[in-house]
Enzyme design. Structure first.
Site, PDB file in Angstrom:
ATOM      1  N   GLY A 340      21.663 -16.643   0.680  1.00 50.83           N
ATOM      2  CA  GLY A 340      22.705 -16.540   1.709  1.00 50.83           C
ATOM      3  C   GLY A 340      23.127 -15.088   1.887  1.00 50.83           C
ATOM      4  N   GLU A 364      -3.922   0.603   1.873  1.00 54.10           N
ATOM      5  CA  GLU A 364      -5.267   0.230   1.381  1.00 54.10           C
ATOM      6  C   GLU A 364      -5.913  -0.795   2.327  1.00 54.10           C
ATOM      7  OE1 GLU A 364      -5.991   0.048  -2.775  1.00 54.10           O
ATOM      8  OE2 GLU A 364      -4.324   1.396  -3.226  1.00 54.10           O
ATOM      9  N   GLY A 365      -5.668  -0.615   3.612  1.00 49.96           N
ATOM     10  CA  GLY A 365      -6.217  -1.487   4.652  1.00 49.96           C
ATOM     11  C   GLY A 365      -5.184  -2.503   5.084  1.00 49.96           C
TER      12      GLY A 365
HETATM   13  C1  LIG Z   1       3.905   4.221   1.892  1.00 45.35           C
HETATM   14  C2  LIG Z   1       2.461   4.495   2.203  1.00 45.35           C
HETATM   15  C3  LIG Z   1       1.616   4.906   1.181  1.00 45.35           C
HETATM   16  C4  LIG Z   1       0.274   5.195   1.453  1.00 45.35           C
HETATM   17  N1  LIG Z   1      -0.536   5.684   0.460  1.00 45.35           N
HETATM   18  C5  LIG Z   1      -1.759   6.177   0.776  1.00 45.35           C
HETATM   19  C6  LIG Z   1      -2.544   6.896  -0.184  1.00 45.35           C
HETATM   20  O1  LIG Z   1      -2.149   7.037  -1.349  1.00 45.35           O
HETATM   21  N2  LIG Z   1      -3.712   7.436   0.216  1.00 45.35           N
HETATM   22  C7  LIG Z   1      -4.179   7.317   1.489  1.00 45.35           C
HETATM   23  O2  LIG Z   1      -5.261   7.833   1.778  1.00 45.35           O
HETATM   24  N3  LIG Z   1      -3.476   6.619   2.419  1.00 45.35           N
HETATM   25  C8  LIG Z   1      -2.282   6.065   2.101  1.00 45.35           C
HETATM   26  N4  LIG Z   1      -1.538   5.380   3.042  1.00 45.35           N
HETATM   27  C9  LIG Z   1      -2.074   5.229   4.398  1.00 45.35           C
HETATM   28  C10 LIG Z   1      -2.426   3.792   4.719  1.00 45.35           C
HETATM   29  O3  LIG Z   1      -3.581   3.405   4.023  1.00 45.35           O
HETATM   30  C11 LIG Z   1      -2.540   3.685   6.249  1.00 45.35           C
HETATM   31  O4  LIG Z   1      -1.231   3.777   6.769  1.00 45.35           O
HETATM   32  C12 LIG Z   1      -3.209   2.397   6.673  1.00 45.35           C
HETATM   33  O5  LIG Z   1      -4.573   2.405   6.323  1.00 45.35           O
HETATM   34  C13 LIG Z   1      -3.090   2.179   8.198  1.00 45.35           C
HETATM   35  O6  LIG Z   1      -3.437   3.317   8.898  1.00 45.35           O
HETATM   36  P1  LIG Z   1      -2.470   3.891  10.031  1.00 45.35           P
HETATM   37  O7  LIG Z   1      -1.108   3.996   9.471  1.00 45.35           O
HETATM   38  O8  LIG Z   1      -3.083   5.117  10.597  1.00 45.35           O
HETATM   39  O9  LIG Z   1      -2.442   2.755  11.134  1.00 45.35           O
HETATM   40  P2  LIG Z   1      -3.535   2.571  12.304  1.00 45.35           P
HETATM   41  O10 LIG Z   1      -4.883   2.630  11.758  1.00 45.35           O
HETATM   42  O11 LIG Z   1      -3.181   3.489  13.418  1.00 45.35           O
HETATM   43  O12 LIG Z   1      -3.209   1.077  12.743  1.00 45.35           O
HETATM   44  C14 LIG Z   1      -2.113   0.730  13.582  1.00 45.35           C
HETATM   45  C15 LIG Z   1      -2.214  -0.769  13.873  1.00 45.35           C
HETATM   46  O13 LIG Z   1      -3.446  -1.051  14.551  1.00 45.35           O
HETATM   47  C16 LIG Z   1      -4.188  -2.016  13.830  1.00 45.35           C
HETATM   48  N5  LIG Z   1      -5.619  -1.744  13.941  1.00 45.35           N
HETATM   49  C17 LIG Z   1      -6.268  -0.555  13.765  1.00 45.35           C
HETATM   50  N6  LIG Z   1      -7.576  -0.703  13.935  1.00 45.35           N
HETATM   51  C18 LIG Z   1      -7.794  -2.029  14.193  1.00 45.35           C
HETATM   52  C19 LIG Z   1      -8.951  -2.812  14.446  1.00 45.35           C
HETATM   53  N7  LIG Z   1     -10.177  -2.279  14.448  1.00 45.35           N
HETATM   54  N8  LIG Z   1      -8.771  -4.130  14.702  1.00 45.35           N
HETATM   55  C20 LIG Z   1      -7.552  -4.696  14.665  1.00 45.35           C
HETATM   56  N9  LIG Z   1      -6.417  -4.004  14.429  1.00 45.35           N
HETATM   57  C21 LIG Z   1      -6.540  -2.687  14.182  1.00 45.35           C
HETATM   58  C22 LIG Z   1      -3.713  -1.890  12.376  1.00 45.35           C
HETATM   59  O14 LIG Z   1      -3.972  -3.070  11.639  1.00 45.35           O
HETATM   60  C23 LIG Z   1      -2.238  -1.615  12.577  1.00 45.35           C
HETATM   61  O15 LIG Z   1      -1.557  -2.824  12.800  1.00 45.35           O
HETATM   62  C24 LIG Z   1      -0.216   5.033   2.772  1.00 45.35           C
HETATM   63  C25 LIG Z   1       0.636   4.592   3.783  1.00 45.35           C
HETATM   64  C26 LIG Z   1       1.967   4.353   3.524  1.00 45.35           C
HETATM   65  C27 LIG Z   1       2.868   3.927   4.660  1.00 45.35           C
END
Ligand SMILES: Cc1cc2nc3c(=O)[nH]c(=O)nc-3n(C[C@H](O)[C@H](O)[C@H](O)COP(=O)(O)OP(=O)(O)OC[C@H]3O[C@@H](n4cnc5c(N)ncnc54)[C@H](O)[C@@H]3O)c2cc1C
Length: 381
Positions: A340, A364-365
């Site tokens: 609540g 990590e994806g």
């Molecule tokens: C707190 C935090 C810690 C992190 N730590 C690390 C780290 O230690 N090392 C590191 O290298 N990275 C790190 N990351 C990065 C993280 O892995 C990325 O944010 C993540 O992979 C998504 O990438 P992006 O933010 O560029 O989103 P984008 O790739 O721009 O995606 C935006 C949206 O579009 C969707 N999308 C993109 N492509 C497709 C597709 N082909 N089909 C369907 N949907 C799609 C995604 O699912 C998402 O909803 C971290 C991020 C955060 C926020």
């Protein structure tokens, strides 16, 4: 044969992690979240317990445990402090595991040993401002110059970026050949031309630090190349396959921590003259949480078992991460509902767990990327 019981070592790891989390992570977890304070002392202790290089053989400074034990320990740590869990997950399954798989003996001696014992902390830097899911679209370059490489570019979202001593960095060594031109490097903090940006002000996992990394004519020894030139992207993806077991376990822990709190609260809080769990609407929420968490746990353990058996586990780690992270989000939202109004304030922990849960669907994806991985595997089978 299917056997759902833990062996003695696995049960001990689980118990130790739970005891440690309650005694050393629970105190101050709300304050660390509020003030974005890295749990430095606790991470040091986790190193002493053998939790920072769990799956690394003892000869390289690790604990020589199996991936099942890793899942069990991470669940317990994340149930109390998801920030400490991600620090542990990155060091174990991204940094140490990559080095175990790809580093030379000299690199292992110099870097893996102190990383696996927790004397040094590692980070993994793949993402860039313009490339996350589409990670091969990176711009950071590493140009060979005699016995050195010169790095230039900006990385972002680096977990442990500020607190780490060593960063594994992915860079382009050959332009125009796509992912085949990417290579992996070890970069030490303090190297000239390497600096870190400000700590990101995040929704959740606020005790872990996340920042940008800047490379400006940063010279590193050529011997810091991991594997060969051009195999970096393959290394990055293989490593993320294992990393996802860690994040799935973190999500599982967040969910099981939230459920434990919801169950306890439902036995204390009375409404309309009885404990709230006696209202079927509340007990059905608890039943759904318990069922989904058990499903997530089984997927995490299956992925871990596949990895331990040296069987292809990429589909399973993606399934575990996808499902556990969705369960973490749903469970934490429902745990707030069970509390609540009290669930909406920091003192009761569940609002923090909900904020922490969200990232498990992203890093990590993303969940969408996990579906791509699983979908491809299903079609190829
Ligand atoms: C707190 C935090 C810690 C992190 N730590 C690390 C780290 O230690 N090392 C590191 O290298 N990275 C790190 N990351 C990065 C993280 O892995 C990325 O944010 C993540 O992979 C998504 O990438 P992006 O933010 O560029 O989103 P984008 O790739 O721009 O995606 C935006 C949206 O579009 C969707 N999308 C993109 N492509 C497709 C597709 N082909 N089909 C369907 N949907 C799609 C995604 O699912 C998402 O909803 C971290 C991020 C955060 C926020």
């Amino acid at each position: 044969m299917v056997n759902f019981s833990l062996n003695e070592e696995q049960a001990l790891v689980q118990k130790t992690a739970r005891g440690f989390a309650i005694e050393h992570l629970a105190p101050g977890v709300i304050k660390r979240d509020e003030t974005e304070t890295f749990p430095g002392e606790q991470i040091k202790m986790m190193g002493e317990l053998g939790f920072m290089g769990m799956m690394i053989p003892e000869e390289w400074g690790g604990s020589g445990m199996d991936t099942i034990s890793y899942v069990l320990a991470l669940e317990e740590i994340a149930a109390v402090d998801a920030s400490a869990a991600v620090v542990m997950s990155v060091n174990n399954s991204l940094v140490c595991q990559l080095m175990l798989d790809c580093a030379t003996d000299a690199q292992k001696e110099k870097f893996l040993k102190p990383l696996a014992t927790g004397k040094l902390l590692g980070a993994y830097s793949l993402s860039e401002p313009q490339s996350g899911s589409d990670a091969s679209n990176m711009c950071t370059t590493a140009q060979k110059d005699g016995n050195h490489y010169i790095l230039n570019g900006t990385k972002n979202w680096v977990t442990n970026g500020i607190s780490s001593d060593v960063v594994l960095v992915f860079c382009i060594t050959e332009k125009g050949v796509g992912y085949k031109g990417i290579s992996a490097f070890i970069v030490e903090k303090g190297t000239l031309g390497f600096s870190t940006g400000k700590k990101e002000d995040k929704l959740g996992i606020r005790g872990s630090d996340t920042c940008e990394l800047y490379f400006e004519n940063c010279r590193i020894p050529a011997e810091n190349l991991l594997g060969e030139e051009g195999v970096g992207f393959k290394i990055a993806l293989n490593t993320l396959g294992g990393g996802r077991i860690g994040i799935a376990s973190q999500a599982l822990g967040i969910a099981s921590g939230a459920m434990e709190l919801a169950v306890a609260y439902s036995k204390e809080r009375k409404a309309f003259g009885k404990e709230i769990h006696k209202h079927q609407a509340v007990s059905f929420k608890l039943a759904d949480m318990a069922t989904e968490i058990e499903g997530a746990r089984l997927l995490c353990l299956k992925a871990a078992w596949m990895k331990d058996q040296k069987k292809p586990f990429g589909k399973y780690s993606a399934m575990a991460k996808l499902f556990s992270s969705e369960v973490a989000m749903k469970t934490t939202v429902e745990a707030i509902q069970v509390h609540g109004g009290y669930g909406y304030v920091k003192e009761y922990h569940v609002e923090r767990l909900m904020r922490d849960a969200k990232i498990t669907q992203i890093y990590e994806g993303t969940s969408e990327v996990q579906r791509i991985v699983i979908g491809r595997a299903v079609i190829e089978e």
